[in-house]
Design a protein around this motif. Sequence first.
Motif, short mmCIF file in Angstrom:
data_model
loop_
_atom_site.label_atom_id
_atom_site.label_comp_id
_atom_site.label_asym_id
_atom_site.label_seq_id
_atom_site.Cartn_x
_atom_site.Cartn_y
_atom_site.Cartn_z
N GLU A 21 -17.76 -1.99 1.66
CA GLU A 21 -16.53 -1.36 2.08
C GLU A 21 -16.45 -1.42 3.60
N HIS B 67 0.55 3.84 -3.08
CA HIS B 67 -0.14 5.09 -2.78
C HIS B 67 0.27 6.19 -3.74
N PRO C 243 -10.18 -0.73 -1.99
CA PRO C 243 -10.90 -0.20 -0.83
C PRO C 243 -12.06 -1.08 -0.39
N GLU D 117 -9.07 0.26 9.11
CA GLU D 117 -9.66 -1.02 8.73
C GLU D 117 -9.47 -2.11 9.77
N GLU E 219 -15.35 6.82 6.04
CA GLU E 219 -15.47 7.05 4.61
C GLU E 219 -14.13 7.50 4.04
N GLU E 220 -13.08 7.46 4.84
CA GLU E 220 -11.76 7.90 4.42
C GLU E 220 -11.02 6.75 3.77
N ASP E 221 -10.44 7.01 2.60
CA ASP E 221 -9.65 6.00 1.91
C ASP E 221 -8.31 5.82 2.61
N ARG F 137 0.82 -1.21 0.00
CA ARG F 137 0.00 0.00 0.00
C ARG F 137 0.86 1.26 0.00
#
Length: 323
Positions: free
Chosen positions: A269, A34, A143, A70, A274-276, A30
Motif C-alpha cells: 500500500e 466513495h 487502496p 498518494e 494509514e488513512e484510506d 473515486r
Amino acid sequence: MLGFVDSLLLLSSLGFSLALLVPLTGALVRFRAHYNPKGLQLDPEGDVQPHTGPVISSFWGMLRRVYRLEGWPGLYKGLMPTLLSTLLITMFLLAILDDKQLRPHGSYTAPRTGALGMLAYSLFTMLVSLPQVIIADRAITTPHKLPYFNAIYSLRILLTPTERTRPWILYLTPGLLAAQVMHIAYVVLGLRSIRQLLIPGIASGSITRWEDVSMVRLSIFFVIALLSTAILAPLEVVSIRLAIQRNHAVPEFNSISQEEDGDAEEVAEYSGTEEDVIGLRTEREPYIGLADCVKRIIDEEGWGALYRAWWLTMLGTLGGAFS
C-alpha cells in the motif's frame, strides 16, 4: 492509411490527453465510488453507530485528497489499463481508416449513420471496452499500490478467482450492462434524435452561419440537454458503483477457498499514511441490480450521492450534443 506525420500527431494528441485526463478521471471515479453513509447507522445488534470514514464533499476536494495521501502515483492510478486500451483502439483505427476520417486535432469521429446504426455502433464499442472499464475503475479505487508493468500481479489483486477463471462473468456483473445500455440508449435515441429534429443543420454539419440557426429551437434543445443531467448523472454514478463490485463465487466454487487463494494476499500500500483515500461499501451485502443499487444509495447515503459531480455530466452532455 495515414501518413507518418498524421500518425505522430495522433499519438502525441492521445499522450497529452491521457496525461491531462487520467488524474481528472481518477478523481471523478473515486468521488462517485466513495461510500459516505448518513451520520448514524445501525450495527447488527440494532445499536446506533456514528460513521467514522472520510467525508469528501466535492470533486476538487477529492483531487486534493488523492494528491495529499498518494501523490502523483495515486493521481495516475488506472493509467495502464486506459493506455493499453487506447493504444489497441488507435492501432485498429490506424489500420482500417483513412485521413478523411481524421479531424484536424488528431481524433477520429464516430461514423455518421442513422440512430439505429449509431446505437449498434455505441453498444458494440461498450461491450468491447467493458472489461477494460471495470479493471480501470477498480485500479483507481483500490487502496493497494499496483505495479505499472506486472499485469498478472495487478489482475490477481483486482479480480476475484472466479473472475480470473471465468472472465466472461464480468459481463454478468449485476445491473452494470443495464446501466450502460440505458445511458447509451438515452443519449443516442433520445438526445441525438431530438437534436436531429430541432436543429438538423447542426446535427448534419451543414450549417455555415449561426444566423441560419433558429435560436428558439437551439434554446429548447439546450434546456433539454441540461435537464438530461438528472437522468445521466445517476446512471454514471451507479455504473461506477457496480463496476467496482467484484463477482465472487458461483455455485460450483467454494467461496471460502477462493478467499484463501488470492483475495487475501499481502499487497503493498502507499507509504506515509494509514488513512484510506475513500471508503468502500462492504462486499458482504452487494448490490443485486440496477434498481437495488439506486435504492440503497438513496437509503444509505441520500439523493445527493447520485448527483456527485453532476456538472461534469452536464458539460459532457452539452459537448457531445453540439459536436
